[in-house]
Design an enzyme around this catalytic site. Sequence first.
Site, short mmCIF file in Angstrom:
data_model
loop_
_atom_site.label_atom_id
_atom_site.label_comp_id
_atom_site.label_asym_id
_atom_site.label_seq_id
_atom_site.Cartn_x
_atom_site.Cartn_y
_atom_site.Cartn_z
N CYS A 332 0.86 -1.20 0.00
CA CYS A 332 0.00 0.00 0.00
C CYS A 332 0.88 1.23 0.00
CB CYS A 332 -0.89 0.03 1.24
SG CYS A 332 -2.28 -1.11 1.20
N GLU A 366 2.32 -4.24 -5.54
CA GLU A 366 1.18 -5.15 -5.51
C GLU A 366 -0.01 -4.53 -6.23
OE1 GLU A 366 -1.82 -6.78 -2.05
OE2 GLU A 366 0.33 -6.75 -1.61
#
Length: 467
Positions: A332, A366
Amino acid sequence: MGSLEVNAAAGRGMGVETVDGHLVEEVPIANNFSASAGAGGMESNMRNHHEVGNGLNGMNGVNGANGVNGVKKRKTIPLPLEVGTRVLCRWRDGKLHPVKVIERRKLSSGPEDYQYYVHYNEFNRRLDEWVKLDQLELESVEPDEGEKFEEKAGGLKMTRHQKRKIEETHAEEGHEDFDPASLREHEEFTKVKNISKIELGRYEIDTWYFSPFPPEYNDCNKLFFCEFCLSFVKRKEQLSRHMRKCDLKHPPGDEIYRQGSLSMFEVDGKKNKIYGQNLCYLAKLFLDHKTLYYDVDLFLFYILCECDDRGCHMVGYFSKEKHSEEGFNLACILTLPPYQRKGYGKFLIAFSYELSKKEGKVGTPERPLSDLGLLSYRGYWTRILLDILKKHRGNVSIKELSDMTAIKTEDVISTLQSLELIQYRKGQHVICADPKLLDKHLKAAGKGGLDVDASKLIWTPYKEQGG
């Protein structure tokens, strides 16, 4: 305008408005309509409806032979509005914008005493908000999406500056990696923001999205965060009491980088579980697409701070898995709204790649990326790769570019393909680096933001720490 013919046989107080004898629309009129009383004799029992229009202008009475002059159509809107209704809403710019009613809530007993949670069709979901009835243009109500409503919306023009400003701050949705079923489930679960504002340090910040705080915080419109330990409370006085007891002046981890007033702290989610969970709650208020990780033991958090004599104040962070089988170097990433447009997002991305270089690996973020994260990464990859191509003498391969930058080969290829700087010939990718084209793309990519001085990074990879 033609005559108003009272449907006496029906006995239901309905009228038919005609123009040259042709039916235009049925118009509700008063149940008790007294010819001698004129306009003052009209009484409507439609308590749960809202009439829009100009009314019966110029009516001094009813004369069966002469009819009523100046009658205009009235549109009856049942209240409260249904979920799914499409209507125009007055936004903070003072202009009307097309919205869809996502939810509604009752404030008191009256049909007009409702608030409506609306999604602005032109904007990202982070601008969804609760509005009052007087902000809605009821004449534009459409129960179903259709061309008529879109035509009305299409007539609303924004200046180029307004459009650019909105697009920069509220970019594309960023849900490309969701399958349709998962996206529907995600949007249904998170459709209404539960927390509208937070106070963090010296800033009061409007939130963007839903975050699954514990149930006892469901009735809170605003939360107050300690900017050092990230504990959150419901009331300002509770925060004041906490701040007198909290002895932290920086994130609870190791400082691994300092350059001027900027510091980066590494926080181990296993050693600082409560901090990691609170950080995830906070971040989810500004990230639409991410799953909230309750098991923070598996993650490292890198907290970027601005430091002064009062302490180290968080401006943003990124997280990464301690052991990623897919080679992710970032899970994140978030720059808090008050600190955006200062180059911190680009700094965080560059920092994640410096860590990958220290580890001797290539990395990739990601997926799915947030909308703003995707824009930032595209810009970072473009600037780094084109800068090398511009300075490099002789041929350079995709693998060499990846090794020099720690950017995964797939990201190198996709970036160069998007810039039309790569071709596939005889079974291999060939880079076509025309200097003029490189300069053009570099100019379009903009400035690189704050640089990471690798010599100031004092850090040992997690595996070498015995993790």
